[in-house]
Design a protein around this motif. Structure first.
Motif, PDB file in Angstrom:
ATOM      1  N   ASP A 194      -0.184   4.559  -1.529  1.00  0.00           N
ATOM      2  CA  ASP A 194      -1.083   5.470  -2.236  1.00  0.00           C
ATOM      3  C   ASP A 194      -1.418   6.648  -1.331  1.00  0.00           C
ATOM      4  N   GLN A 223      -2.632   9.488  -1.984  1.00  0.00           N
ATOM      5  CA  GLN A 223      -3.899  10.140  -2.332  1.00  0.00           C
ATOM      6  C   GLN A 223      -5.077   9.426  -1.677  1.00  0.00           C
ATOM      7  N   LEU A 224      -5.083   8.090  -1.727  1.00  0.00           N
ATOM      8  CA  LEU A 224      -6.140   7.332  -1.073  1.00  0.00           C
ATOM      9  C   LEU A 224      -6.057   7.495   0.448  1.00  0.00           C
ATOM     10  N   ALA A 225      -4.839   7.484   0.974  1.00  0.00           N
ATOM     11  CA  ALA A 225      -4.662   7.675   2.417  1.00  0.00           C
ATOM     12  C   ALA A 225      -5.162   9.048   2.850  1.00  0.00           C
ATOM     13  N   GLN A 226      -4.899  10.059   2.027  1.00  0.00           N
ATOM     14  CA  GLN A 226      -5.376  11.406   2.337  1.00  0.00           C
ATOM     15  C   GLN A 226      -6.902  11.460   2.319  1.00  0.00           C
ATOM     16  N   PHE A 227      -7.514  10.804   1.332  1.00  0.00           N
ATOM     17  CA  PHE A 227      -8.982  10.771   1.248  1.00  0.00           C
ATOM     18  C   PHE A 227      -9.576  10.098   2.485  1.00  0.00           C
ATOM     19  N   ILE A 228      -9.017   8.935   2.863  1.00  0.00           N
ATOM     20  CA  ILE A 228      -9.486   8.232   4.062  1.00  0.00           C
ATOM     21  C   ILE A 228      -9.285   9.111   5.298  1.00  0.00           C
ATOM     22  N   THR A 260       0.692  14.204   3.997  1.00  0.00           N
ATOM     23  CA  THR A 260       0.486  13.635   2.667  1.00  0.00           C
ATOM     24  C   THR A 260       0.354  14.735   1.610  1.00  0.00           C
ATOM     25  N   PHE A 291       0.859  -1.187   0.000  1.00  0.00           N
ATOM     26  CA  PHE A 291       0.000   0.000   0.000  1.00  0.00           C
ATOM     27  C   PHE A 291       0.895   1.236   0.000  1.00  0.00           C
ATOM     28  N   THR A 300      -4.715   2.698   8.271  1.00  0.00           N
ATOM     29  CA  THR A 300      -4.328   3.162   6.937  1.00  0.00           C
ATOM     30  C   THR A 300      -2.965   3.841   6.957  1.00  0.00           C
TER      31      THR A 300
END
Length: 486
Positions: free
Chosen positions: A56, A58-63, A351, A54, A286
């Protein structure tokens, strides 16, 4: 191990289950719970036993942003205006001037001891400048730490309201790092816009949300928390769309709603309390997955030096200077300085440089992660001990329950009376939510003709109803009679 559609639910649910059990075993310690969530994520990652790939941001920031929405909103709902009002300006000073001074003093230190530019140093200082709401709310409540003279609401107000300031500073200095030709003064209009629009939007959406919740008639009680979640995301995203600070808006909106009479309020509060815990676990897992422990090791020395400076010097500077015009005992100021917990929020903010692609982004991320872990480990585990040292703690039996504690308690009332509603009472033909009923009393049941009704906020009181009222002490019934009969 690569995450696919086929195994993501299995892996995710197993990690959640492990985290919940791990959290239960360490619940009495408070802080290690958060560290365990991070540790489980790191063990499951590519450098750990799980081998999950893992990487990512961008995905971590979204979560992270979604999780912070729930955590801040839940913290706001649980904030009692009566408790916060006496220390409102102290909290505002800590969450604005205190954050700025912490960021600047730490950034100056980083600039002095590293090869970072001044803007890169201030960016790092801004990222870790705010206390973490998830860490403070979780630790204070899990440890049931009772503190003297409005100290606890001060800490919770600061931690819930200072993330917006840190976010604005992070975005501002990131902009200056990317655009070296811009002057420092160019970020002032953006700062004012973010804070002013965010504050006004929070109040506006709070009032609008209260109106919608109490006016709309949904067929199922379980839909009301869903409605509030929807309003929460609308508040955040709409505020951000018009250039305001979404984090500030949802916190103010939640504080407003938490101090109003809402239909099915107990259901809403319980739902958000559970969701806030879920989001904390998901967020820490995450971020644990995103971190590569092997990449942190080279920065442990500089990270520890920066962390100690933050804890011992930068945070106290921010606290003592921002509170200089307020009357407060010295030991309280020292304790507030110590409860400068850094947790998931700085890691989420770190991030942003990763996604912006600046040169030292990975170095900043790893240093920030190390600072957060050491802060939780050093400061979080010693809150009770330090409270005793500074004599700011109270015996557990002396701890006062706030309005939300009373509302969520299974049996919080000790006195009971039956009150007959006559035709000339002002409560006739009004919904319960419109009465302004005392918060330390509840209408447990309504006797109407030969039947009993379990009321909710939308129940309309009729003449000749007999209300079965529970209160935590006899004197409260004087307030109840005023509300019902005057």
């Amino acid at each position: 191990m690569n995450l696919t559609i086929e195994n993501i639910l299995l892996v995710g649910s197993l990690l959640l289950l492990i985290s919940i059990f791990a959290g239960k075993t360490s619940y009495k310690f408070g802080v290690p719970t958060l560290l365990l969530f991070l540790a489980i994520g790191m063990l499951a990652g590519s450098d750990g036993l799980g081998g999950i790939q893992f990487d990512d941001p961008q995905l971590a920031q979204f979560i992270g942003i979604v999780s912070l929405n729930f955590i801040l909103f839940s913290g706001g709902l649980d904030t009692s205006w009566k408790a916060v009002k006496p220390i409102l300006w102290e909290g505002i000073a800590l969450s604005t001037l205190g954050v700025l001074l912490t960021a600047v003093s730490l950034g100056t230190f980083v600039w002095y001891i590293t090869d970072f530019t001044i803007y890169e140093s201030l960016l790092l200082g801004s990222i870790v400048s705010s206390t973490d709401a998830a860490a403070v709310f979780s630790i204070l409540r899990s440890k049931s730490l009772a503190l003297k003279t409005n100290l606890r609401p001060t800490l919770e107000l600061e931690s819930g309201s200072n993330d917006p300031m840190a976010y604005v500073l992070t975005i501002a200095f990131l902009t200056l790092v990317i655009n070296q030709d811009q002057s420092f003064l160019s970020i002032i209009p953006m700062f004012l816009q973010q804070m002013i629009v965010g504050g006004l939007a929070g109040f506006g959406f709070g009032m609008l949300s209260r109106y919608i919740i109490n006016k709309i008639k949904l067929d199922f009680e379980g839909l009301y928390p869903v409605l509030v979640i929807t309003l929460m995301f609308i508040t955040f995203s709409a505020t951000d769309f018009v250039g305001g600070n979404g984090f500030l808006a949802i916190y103010i909106c939640a504080v407003y709603l938490g101090n109003q009479d809402l239909i099915h309020k107990k259901t809403i509060l319980k739902m958000f309390d559970g969701l806030a815990w879920l989001m904390q676990i998901v967020l820490f897992l995450t971020l644990g997955l995103l971190v590569f422990p092997s990449q942190i090791i080279p920065y442990m020395g500089i990270g520890l030096l920066i962390s100690l400076f933050l804890i011992v010097i930068a945070r106290p500077i921010g606290v003592f200077v921002s509170l200089i015009f307020f009357k407060m005992k010295l030991r309280r100021r020292f304790y507030i300085s110590w409860v400068g917990l850094r947790g998931a929020v700085p890691i989420v903010f770190s991030t942003y440089p990763l996604l912006a692609g600046i040169d030292k982004a990975h170095m900043i991320f790893n240093i920030v992660f190390f600072i957060s872990v050491t802060s939780i480990l050093i400061q979080g585990t010693t809150l009770s001990v330090v409270a005793k040292w500074f004599n700011v703690g109270m015996p557990e039996k002396a701890k006062k329950l706030n309005a939300t504690d009373l509302l969520l308690a299974e049996n919080p009332k000790a006195e009971m009376k039956e009150i007959l509603i006559t035709s000339n009472c002002i409560a006739v033909d009004k919904k319960l939510v419109q009465l302004g009923f005392p918060r330390n009393a509840i209408i447990a049941m309504i006797k109407r003709d030969d039947s009993y009704i379990i009321p909710n906020g939308s129940t309309i009181i009729e003449a000749e109803d007999t209300l079965i009222v529970l209160a935590d002490r006899p004197q409260v019934f004087d307030e109840v009679y005023k509300v019902l009969k005057t």
